[in-house]
Design a protein around this motif. Structure first.
Motif, short mmCIF file in Angstrom:
data_model
loop_
_atom_site.label_atom_id
_atom_site.label_comp_id
_atom_site.label_asym_id
_atom_site.label_seq_id
_atom_site.Cartn_x
_atom_site.Cartn_y
_atom_site.Cartn_z
N ASP B 53 0.82 -1.22 0.00
CA ASP B 53 0.00 0.00 0.00
C ASP B 53 0.85 1.25 0.00
O ASP B 53 0.49 2.26 -0.62
CB ASP B 53 -0.92 0.00 1.24
CG ASP B 53 -2.03 -1.03 1.07
OD1 ASP B 53 -2.25 -1.43 -0.08
OD2 ASP B 53 -2.64 -1.41 2.08
N ALA B 54 2.00 1.21 0.70
CA ALA B 54 2.86 2.41 0.78
C ALA B 54 3.36 2.80 -0.60
O ALA B 54 3.37 3.98 -0.98
CB ALA B 54 4.04 2.13 1.72
N ASP B 57 0.54 4.29 -2.66
CA ASP B 57 0.23 5.65 -2.19
C ASP B 57 1.23 6.65 -2.71
O ASP B 57 0.87 7.73 -3.19
CB ASP B 57 0.23 5.68 -0.64
CG ASP B 57 -1.09 5.17 -0.11
OD1 ASP B 57 -2.00 5.00 -0.95
OD2 ASP B 57 -1.21 4.97 1.11
N ASP B 58 2.53 6.29 -2.63
CA ASP B 58 3.57 7.19 -3.12
C ASP B 58 3.40 7.46 -4.61
O ASP B 58 3.52 8.62 -5.06
CB ASP B 58 4.96 6.58 -2.88
CG ASP B 58 5.46 6.89 -1.48
OD1 ASP B 58 4.76 7.64 -0.80
OD2 ASP B 58 6.52 6.38 -1.11
N LEU B 59 3.10 6.41 -5.37
CA LEU B 59 2.92 6.58 -6.82
C LEU B 59 1.75 7.51 -7.10
O LEU B 59 1.82 8.37 -7.97
CB LEU B 59 2.70 5.23 -7.50
CG LEU B 59 3.95 4.36 -7.66
CD1 LEU B 59 3.53 2.98 -8.15
CD2 LEU B 59 4.91 4.97 -8.64
N PRO B 65 8.76 5.91 -5.09
CA PRO B 65 8.94 5.22 -3.81
C PRO B 65 10.39 4.79 -3.60
O PRO B 65 11.12 4.55 -4.56
CB PRO B 65 8.02 4.00 -3.94
CG PRO B 65 7.11 4.31 -5.05
CD PRO B 65 7.84 5.21 -5.96
N ASP B 66 10.77 4.69 -2.33
CA ASP B 66 12.17 4.37 -2.01
C ASP B 66 12.55 2.97 -2.46
O ASP B 66 13.68 2.74 -2.88
CB ASP B 66 12.38 4.50 -0.49
CG ASP B 66 12.39 5.96 -0.06
OD1 ASP B 66 12.65 6.81 -0.95
OD2 ASP B 66 12.14 6.24 1.11
N VAL B 122 0.68 -1.54 -12.08
CA VAL B 122 0.33 -2.08 -10.76
C VAL B 122 -0.83 -3.04 -10.93
O VAL B 122 -1.90 -2.68 -11.40
CB VAL B 122 -0.07 -0.94 -9.80
CG1 VAL B 122 -0.43 -1.53 -8.45
CG2 VAL B 122 1.05 0.05 -9.66
N SER B 123 -0.59 -4.31 -10.59
CA SER B 123 -1.69 -5.27 -10.48
C SER B 123 -1.45 -6.03 -9.18
O SER B 123 -1.27 -5.39 -8.16
CB SER B 123 -1.74 -6.16 -11.72
OG SER B 123 -0.48 -6.73 -11.96
N GLU B 124 -1.40 -7.37 -9.22
CA GLU B 124 -1.06 -8.09 -7.98
C GLU B 124 0.38 -7.80 -7.58
O GLU B 124 0.73 -7.79 -6.42
CB GLU B 124 -1.24 -9.59 -8.16
CG GLU B 124 -2.66 -10.04 -8.43
CD GLU B 124 -2.97 -10.09 -9.88
OE1 GLU B 124 -2.06 -10.41 -10.66
OE2 GLU B 124 -4.12 -9.77 -10.27
#
Lengths: 179, 187
Positions: B53-54, B57-59, B65-66, B122-124
């Protein structure tokens, strides 16, 4: 005076006997004759290697031009008439369109053989019993490049033969009048 | 017949008309940029990581993301000044995120300040793809086209339509010279 420009009857007869007779009945130089006889097959083999051997540089365009150069060497040494005997006008026209037919036909066969499931020029869909990448590779190497080579070689040879004619034998107007 | 048409002329006209019809039928099938399933028109998969989830969210907030930055740097890819932009799902293309990279090589650079280099789906799981075709030519020619020579593969496979046109140009030049200068048996 060199041997080539002298056209004594005896020397001409000797040249005919050895098969070294030029376009206008004069004897050719031995060196030119021998070098041409060795170089023409070699350059034709090299043209095929450049055309099909995908390991090195080259491709259909370059290989076709080398093949046309060997035909032009033949025509310069043995005379334009002998060159036309090797590649007659009708065969020249047929071959120069045949290469293009091979290229476009492979693209069309990909569509036709799969009943429209594949796109035009989609080589990977062609039904050959090898894996996907090799299918593309075989068709590119042995159909597309060879097609390009046939077209380029015959078109360039035809350019030479159509431009090489003797004004002093027929005359510019005499040759064109009755076309 | 006034102009002396024979049966063979009608056969010739019929052949030309049928070839023209076939050409227009094929033209329907020709896509704008060549075969859409050709390898060059698809993105290269770089790597895949697990979706959390992090990261998503960043995307969504437009931040790289880091975890992704670490993966890029581990592979030696330059990711400085990356901007994430959302790509809406449209007709025939999947939605995701473009990673645009700033190219500040010189002050005389007249290109766009940022170009899309990577694509995130982004999928699974999260899949990261790369866009540029030149890198594909260099790295993937042999495994995708089965030809060891990069130039041959680009010329005849990736850019097949272009080469077909070039061959047609040479053939047309030859036909023009034949029509103008051929002397039909007179040497």
């Amino acid at each position: 005076m060199s041997k080539r420009t002298v056209s004594k009857k005896g020397e001409r007869e000797a040249g005919k006997k050895e098969g070294r007779e030029g376009a206008d009945g004069e004897e050719r130089d031995v060196i030119v004759d021998t070098v041409a006889r060795v170089m023409i097959p070699l350059s034709q083999m090299f043209a095929l290697y450049v055309m099909i051997g995908t390991e090195g540089a080259g491709g259909g365009f370059q290989g076709g031009v080398i093949f046309a150069a060997s035909l032009i060497l033949l025509a310069t040494v043995f005379g334009v008439k002998k060159g036309r005997d090797v590649l007659p006008e009708g065969e020249n026209a047929i071959l120069s369109s045949l290469g293009l037919y091979i290229y476009a036909g492979v693209g069309l066969l990909c569509m036709v053989l799969l009943w429209g499931a594949a796109e035009y020029l989609n080589y990977g869909a062609f039904p050959l019993p090898v894996e996907y990448a090799l299918r593309r590779g075989y068709l590119v190497t042995y159909a597309v490049e060879v097609g390009i080579g046939i077209t380029v070689a015959t078109v360039f040879a035809s350019l030479f033969f159509d431009l090489a004619w003797r004004e002093d034998v027929l005359g510019r107007d005499e040759g064109r009048r009755d076309l | 017949m006034v102009i002396g048409l024979k049966a063979i002329h009608f056969v010739g006209i019929l052949t030309v008309v049928m070839l023209l019809a076939l050409f227009f039928y094929v033209l329907e099938d020709v896509p704008a940029f060549g075969d859409p399933h050709s390898p060059v028109n698809e993105r290269v998969l770089l790597f895949r990581i697990k979706a959390t989830d992090a990261i998503v969210d960043d995307l969504n907030r437009g931040i790289l993301p880091d975890e992704l930055r670490a993966e890029f740097e581990r592979r030696g890819l330059d990711i400085d000044g990356a901007v994430v932009r959302r790509v809406e799902e449209g007709e025939g293309k999947e939605g995701g995120y473009d990673i645009n990279v700033h190219l500040n090589e010189s002050e005389y650079n007249t290109r766009e300040p940022e170009i899309p280099c990577y694509f995130v789906n982004v999928s699974e799981e999260i899949r990261i793809y790369r866009y540029t075709p030149a890198i594909r030519y260099k790295e993937r020619t042999e495994e995708e086209c089965g030809v060891p020579n990069m130039v041959t593969a680009v010329l005849a496979d990736y850019r097949g339509y272009d080469t077909l046109g070039e061959t047609t140009v040479i053939f047309t030049a030859g036909v023009a010279v034949i029509l103008l200068l051929r002397r039909y048996g007179r040497l």
